[in-house]
Scaffold this active site. Sequence first.
Site, PDB file in Angstrom:
ATOM      1  N   GLY A 287       0.845  -1.189   0.000  1.00 11.22           N
ATOM      2  CA  GLY A 287       0.000   0.000   0.000  1.00 11.22           C
ATOM      3  C   GLY A 287       0.878   1.235   0.000  1.00 11.22           C
ATOM      4  O   GLY A 287       1.035   1.928  -1.004  1.00 11.22           O
ATOM      5  N   ARG A 288       1.524   1.469   1.138  1.00  4.92           N
ATOM      6  CA  ARG A 288       2.350   2.664   1.325  1.00  4.92           C
ATOM      7  C   ARG A 288       3.423   2.820   0.238  1.00  4.92           C
ATOM      8  O   ARG A 288       3.645   3.912  -0.266  1.00  4.92           O
ATOM      9  CB  ARG A 288       3.027   2.556   2.695  1.00  4.92           C
ATOM     10  CG  ARG A 288       3.732   3.800   3.143  1.00  4.92           C
ATOM     11  CD  ARG A 288       4.553   3.534   4.405  1.00  4.92           C
ATOM     12  NE  ARG A 288       3.886   2.727   5.370  1.00  4.92           N
ATOM     13  CZ  ARG A 288       3.231   3.195   6.452  1.00  4.92           C
ATOM     14  NH1 ARG A 288       3.190   4.481   6.680  1.00  4.92           N
ATOM     15  NH2 ARG A 288       2.645   2.374   7.295  1.00  4.92           N
ATOM     16  N   CYS A 354      -9.125  21.972  18.102  1.00  7.59           N
ATOM     17  CA  CYS A 354      -9.054  22.237  19.550  1.00  7.59           C
ATOM     18  C   CYS A 354      -8.542  21.026  20.315  1.00  7.59           C
ATOM     19  O   CYS A 354      -9.279  20.416  21.105  1.00  7.59           O
ATOM     20  CB  CYS A 354     -10.433  22.636  20.042  1.00  7.59           C
ATOM     21  SG  CYS A 354     -11.036  24.031  19.097  1.00  7.59           S
ATOM     22  N   GLU A 355      -7.333  20.630  20.056  1.00  5.61           N
ATOM     23  CA  GLU A 355      -6.676  19.532  20.781  1.00  5.61           C
ATOM     24  C   GLU A 355      -5.185  19.780  20.713  1.00  5.61           C
ATOM     25  O   GLU A 355      -4.667  20.113  19.639  1.00  5.61           O
ATOM     26  CB  GLU A 355      -6.916  18.184  20.080  1.00  5.61           C
ATOM     27  CG  GLU A 355      -8.316  17.697  20.150  1.00  5.61           C
ATOM     28  CD  GLU A 355      -8.396  16.173  20.125  1.00  5.61           C
ATOM     29  OE1 GLU A 355      -7.468  15.504  20.607  1.00  5.61           O
ATOM     30  OE2 GLU A 355      -9.403  15.680  19.626  1.00  5.61           O
TER      31      GLU A 355
HETATM   32  N1  LLP Z   1      -2.092  -6.131   3.752  1.00  6.25           N
HETATM   33  C1  LLP Z   1      -2.676  -6.149   4.969  1.00  6.25           C
HETATM   34  C2  LLP Z   1      -3.359  -7.339   5.416  1.00  6.25           C
HETATM   35  C3  LLP Z   1      -2.610  -4.994   5.790  1.00  6.25           C
HETATM   36  O1  LLP Z   1      -3.174  -5.020   6.991  1.00  6.25           O
HETATM   37  C4  LLP Z   1      -1.935  -3.841   5.328  1.00  6.25           C
HETATM   38  C5  LLP Z   1      -1.865  -2.623   6.131  1.00  6.25           C
HETATM   39  C6  LLP Z   1      -1.351  -3.891   4.045  1.00  6.25           C
HETATM   40  C7  LLP Z   1      -1.446  -5.051   3.301  1.00  6.25           C
HETATM   41  C8  LLP Z   1      -0.618  -2.716   3.469  1.00  6.25           C
HETATM   42  O2  LLP Z   1       0.475  -2.368   4.223  1.00  6.25           O
HETATM   43  P1  LLP Z   1       1.529  -1.336   3.638  1.00  6.25           P
HETATM   44  O3  LLP Z   1       2.155  -1.944   2.407  1.00  6.25           O
HETATM   45  O4  LLP Z   1       0.802  -0.066   3.304  1.00  6.25           O
HETATM   46  O5  LLP Z   1       2.494  -1.146   4.731  1.00  6.25           O
HETATM   47  N2  LLP Z   1      -2.320   3.790   8.963  1.00  6.25           N
HETATM   48  C9  LLP Z   1      -1.002   3.289   9.232  1.00  6.25           C
HETATM   49  C10 LLP Z   1      -0.715   2.006   8.475  1.00  6.25           C
HETATM   50  C11 LLP Z   1      -1.702   0.913   8.741  1.00  6.25           C
HETATM   51  C12 LLP Z   1      -1.444  -0.332   7.946  1.00  6.25           C
HETATM   52  C13 LLP Z   1      -2.564  -1.298   8.055  1.00  6.25           C
HETATM   53  N3  LLP Z   1      -2.420  -2.474   7.263  1.00  6.25           N
HETATM   54  C14 LLP Z   1       0.010   4.388   8.910  1.00  6.25           C
HETATM   55  O6  LLP Z   1      -0.406   5.477   8.548  1.00  6.25           O
HETATM   56  O7  LLP Z   1       1.214   4.174   9.032  1.00  6.25           O
END
Ligand code: LLP
Length: 425
Positions: A287-288, A354-355
């Site tokens: 994702g990221r 406001c936090e």
């Molecule tokens: N697959 C599963 C089962 C996941 O739970 C996640 C992310 C991904 C793939 C993708 O992960 P990535 O490649 O993006 O690292 N909101 C948090 C990150 C939460 C990730 C949740 N799961 C942040 O802003 O760092």
Amino acid sequence: MHHFHYKGGKLYAEGVSLDALAEEYGTPLYVYSGHTVVEHYKALDHALKPLDHLICYAMKANSTLALLRLLARQGSGFDLVSGGELFRVQQAGGDPGKCTFAGVGKTRAEIEQALRAGIYCFMVESEAELTFINEVATRLRKIAPVALRVNPNVDAKTHSKITTGTYENKFGIAFEEIPALYQRATALKHVTLRGVQMHIGSQITTAAPFAAAVKKMIPLVRELHRRHRLEFFDIGGGIGIVYEDALASGQPDWWKKKGAPLTPAAYAESVVPQLRTLGLKVLVEPGRFMVGNAGVLLSEVLYVKKTGKKNFVIIDAAMNDLIRPAFYDSYHEIVPLRAKTGKTIPSDVVGPICESGDTFAKDRPLQPLKTGDRIAFLSAGAYGFTMASNYNTRPRAAEILVEGTKVKLARKREALVDLIRGETA
Ligand code: LLP
């Protein structure tokens, strides 16, 4: 790697001045570089070439239709976690047949929706869910393709709120319980065992945890494949990106000098040789990595106030626009849209909410900012807009997609009427 650079003292996204975009569309404003997204996809796709593979972009990182469409055109699959995300994929022209559906709490409505759409596979996180999917599929007279999510109990050594692969958290099924559960699943007439999945965490910046988890999984996957003739092994997402040195990391020579935290090539090198021995299709769920460095959040300075020893820079973006610093203490590099010279001063960059938690940076050395100056938060493409809210009844920001000199308004800024839609007074 990304396409945000200074040219003639102004910060650009590809061929477009960010200051000009802020002027035209207002702030806070998310801006994405389309070429950056596509290049990340292609780099990973290339690195995984030795394997029969499918990239399922974890769209929770950023599910804006314009970005999904870019990736769908490249042939990407999608990793979903809700019926809403499936709907988005379909709206963006993505192929449900290349979608995996993860998450510990899928509802009946979501399972039905996914079965009707013909997704590639459900990633099942408990025996209760497996039984339930079988029941829903029976009613619909369908066969649900499933993979069980294995918790490999490997510490990815990342932030505690985003670690997922140890027994301390709610995800997956314990490694030791897997063979027996696959065996029991064969008795369920409306599910078919298509694969195995794991995911160890997010923002992992070295290859070692991936290599260790794959190594631990391989004998298990081989045995499951021997018994149940599987189609794929999904190794999850989690590839980390650059936050600290984000602007500089856009220079091609930066990677050579500094050594990247984790390039697609280094990631692939650590897992491909082991995975090749399996003879299975390999799925990845980044994702990221795909969108993180491809997005920036633009904001304008409203006021500067000095109280006590602090220099507060109050901006028009807030934690409702980008919650990562408040939620995870995460670092986003802050740069001015018009390059500045002069000595830096320690500054607290805060939003109007406001936090006290509505703080983007504390004692950050920044060149002095004044009312009307505009800044960019870098590496804001992942978990930026998707985690935005309407807290304090603030409209959510607009989003722009840039490709070369082409500018597309990917999402309009919310208007006041949008904020009360569906409500009854
Ligand atoms: N697959 C599963 C089962 C996941 O739970 C996640 C992310 C991904 C793939 C993708 O992960 P990535 O490649 O993006 O690292 N909101 C948090 C990150 C939460 C990730 C949740 N799961 C942040 O802003 O760092």
